[in-house]
Design a protein around this motif. Structure first.
Motif, PDB file in Angstrom:
ATOM      1  N   VAL A  13       1.340   5.915  -3.399  1.00 47.93           N
ATOM      2  CA  VAL A  13       1.327   5.974  -4.864  1.00 47.93           C
ATOM      3  C   VAL A  13       0.126   5.196  -5.384  1.00 47.93           C
ATOM      4  O   VAL A  13      -0.010   3.998  -5.132  1.00 47.93           O
ATOM      5  N   GLN A  14      -0.746   5.889  -6.098  1.00 50.03           N
ATOM      6  CA  GLN A  14      -1.967   5.275  -6.601  1.00 50.03           C
ATOM      7  C   GLN A  14      -1.817   4.817  -8.052  1.00 50.03           C
ATOM      8  O   GLN A  14      -1.121   5.452  -8.851  1.00 50.03           O
ATOM      9  N   ASP A  20      -6.412   1.760  -6.663  1.00 51.80           N
ATOM     10  CA  ASP A  20      -5.875   1.497  -5.325  1.00 51.80           C
ATOM     11  C   ASP A  20      -4.385   1.803  -5.362  1.00 51.80           C
ATOM     12  O   ASP A  20      -3.827   2.128  -6.416  1.00 51.80           O
ATOM     13  N   ASP A  21      -3.724   1.688  -4.195  1.00 45.51           N
ATOM     14  CA  ASP A  21      -2.295   1.985  -4.174  1.00 45.51           C
ATOM     15  C   ASP A  21      -1.502   0.774  -4.651  1.00 45.51           C
ATOM     16  O   ASP A  21      -1.980  -0.366  -4.627  1.00 45.51           O
ATOM     17  N   ILE A  22      -0.265   1.015  -5.068  1.00 50.80           N
ATOM     18  CA  ILE A  22       0.525  -0.029  -5.705  1.00 50.80           C
ATOM     19  C   ILE A  22       0.934  -1.129  -4.735  1.00 50.80           C
ATOM     20  O   ILE A  22       1.171  -2.274  -5.161  1.00 50.80           O
ATOM     21  N   VAL A  23       0.991  -0.837  -3.444  1.00 55.21           N
ATOM     22  CA  VAL A  23       1.324  -1.879  -2.463  1.00 55.21           C
ATOM     23  C   VAL A  23       0.137  -2.819  -2.282  1.00 55.21           C
ATOM     24  O   VAL A  23       0.277  -4.048  -2.337  1.00 55.21           O
ATOM     25  N   SER A  24      -1.039  -2.257  -2.064  1.00 54.26           N
ATOM     26  CA  SER A  24      -2.244  -3.074  -1.875  1.00 54.26           C
ATOM     27  C   SER A  24      -2.545  -3.921  -3.107  1.00 54.26           C
ATOM     28  O   SER A  24      -3.056  -5.038  -2.995  1.00 54.26           O
ATOM     29  N   LEU A  25      -2.224  -3.382  -4.292  1.00 49.41           N
ATOM     30  CA  LEU A  25      -2.493  -4.099  -5.532  1.00 49.41           C
ATOM     31  C   LEU A  25      -1.461  -5.195  -5.825  1.00 49.41           C
ATOM     32  O   LEU A  25      -1.651  -5.985  -6.750  1.00 49.41           O
ATOM     33  N   GLY A  26      -0.383  -5.237  -5.049  1.00 51.23           N
ATOM     34  CA  GLY A  26       0.655  -6.241  -5.279  1.00 51.23           C
ATOM     35  C   GLY A  26       1.582  -5.893  -6.425  1.00 51.23           C
ATOM     36  O   GLY A  26       2.187  -6.785  -7.038  1.00 51.23           O
TER      37      GLY A  26
END
Length: 347
Positions: A13-14, A20-26
């Motif tokens: 999910v971007q 970026d994706d929602i996981v990488s973005l925190g």
């Protein structure tokens, strides 16, 4: 599935604005899988309720987990340690200031329609008419009910699903307001502390025109999510709008974008479109200042008269209503960007 499996899927999910994706973005606060109940609860760091873009991201989360056999329960909140100062307006998620460099550009009209439009999306909304020297929001929405008080707190009346507070409620009809700076600071601060706003997704602040004491008090007192600058296509209005931009810049306040009012007039008789005050000024200013252009609203007599019982134009049908709705959605989307960016920068 376990938590790791869910997070792996969520990485698809971007965030369309942060790139970026929602996981990488925190932006994933927590994932809890209840195997017995076949349920997964996901907490997302989304801060602008009913923002179309954040709603779309939530729909994507459901979509990437659709084939897992799990019921997806979503919640959204900015973590307490990353949220605004809880000592000021603790129940309000977003404070949005509507400002202009000069009077006569339709700033209060924009504030009323922004508040009513957000409420129409489903949000809990308050509107604070902080134009000390020229409060007119109650008249614009035909608000006859006055605030109630128990001697300690003030309970604001509601119109069109919006809680209202105005300096007009505190002064006699036709009485001039002659207050110096310290008095303005005192009354604004008192209203912030004493009005029972309750839980709100958005509090829209209608500021007086210019860059005076009221604006400085609000900038120094309230945790603003951002500001909306209202202008017309005229050069003199654009020049003054720049002054307003610089005021917010000096106080490190995000500007959510520029909204243009009186952006042309469609003749009801001939159907022709006339650019009475020029064209493209607001959009050009936004590009020059590297800010979002929120949209333009045409000059429409219906905006002045309102609908039945003072109904804001955004709640009607037609070209003008659609123009206001675009601005409402863009403001909500940009407030979401500000809140999500704050999360990613802190994590």
């Amino acid at each position: 599935m376990n938590e790791a499996d869910v997070r792996e899927r969520l990485a698809d999910v971007q965030d369309p604005d942060l790139g970026d994706d929602i996981v990488s973005l925190g932006l994933v606060n927590d994932v809890t899988v209840d195997e017995a109940a076949e349920t997964v609860h996901i907490s997302l760091a989304l801060g602008a309720p009913f923002s179309p873009k954040e709603s779309a991201m939530a729909d994507e989360v459901r979509a990437v987990l659709a084939d897992t056999g799990l019921d997806v329960e979503l919640s959204a909140s900015i973590p307490d340690e990353l949220d605004v100062d809880e000592q000021v307006l603790p129940g309000v998620k977003n404070v949005i200031a509507v400002a202009s460099g000069k009077g006569g550009v339709g700033k209060s009209t924009m504030a009323v329609n922004l508040a009513a439009g957000l409420s129409a999306l489903g949000a809990r909304v308050g509107l604070f008419d902080a134009d000390v020297y020229g409060p007119n929001v109650p008249r614009m929405v035909s608000a006859e009910e006055r605030p109630q008080t128990d001697g300690e707190t003030i309970v604001p009346p509601e119109r069109f699903g919006v809680k209202l507070m105005s300096m007009d409620f505190l002064t006699g009809e036709d009485d001039p307001v002659i207050w110096r700076g310290p008095m303005v600071h005192k009354i604004i601060t008192q209203l912030v502390e004493d009005v029972e706003w309750g839980e709100l997704d958005y509090l829209v602040m209608d500021l007086p025109p210019g860059t005076g004491d009221t604006q400085l008090t609000i900038l120094q007192t309230l945790p603003l999510t951002g500001a909306v600058i209202v202008t017309t296509p005229q050069e003199v209005a654009l020049d003054d709008a720049v002054k307003g931009l610089r005021m917010f810049g000096k106080h490190d306040t995000n500007v959510l974008g520029i909204a243009e009012n009186m952006a042309g007039f469609r003749c009801p008789d001939c159907g022709g479109f006339h650019e009475i005050f020029g064209s493209g000024g607001g959009k050009a200013l936004a590009q020059e200042q590297d800010l979002p252009f929120l949209g333009g609203v045409p000059l429409d007599p219906a905006v002045r008269t309102g609908g039945d019982d003072g109904e804001p134009a955004v709640l009607e049908e037609g070209e003008t209503a659609d123009a206001f709705k675009v601005i409402v959605e863009n403001v909500a989307n940009n407030a979401g960007v500000v809140r999500r960016r704050g999360v990613t920068e802190e994590r």
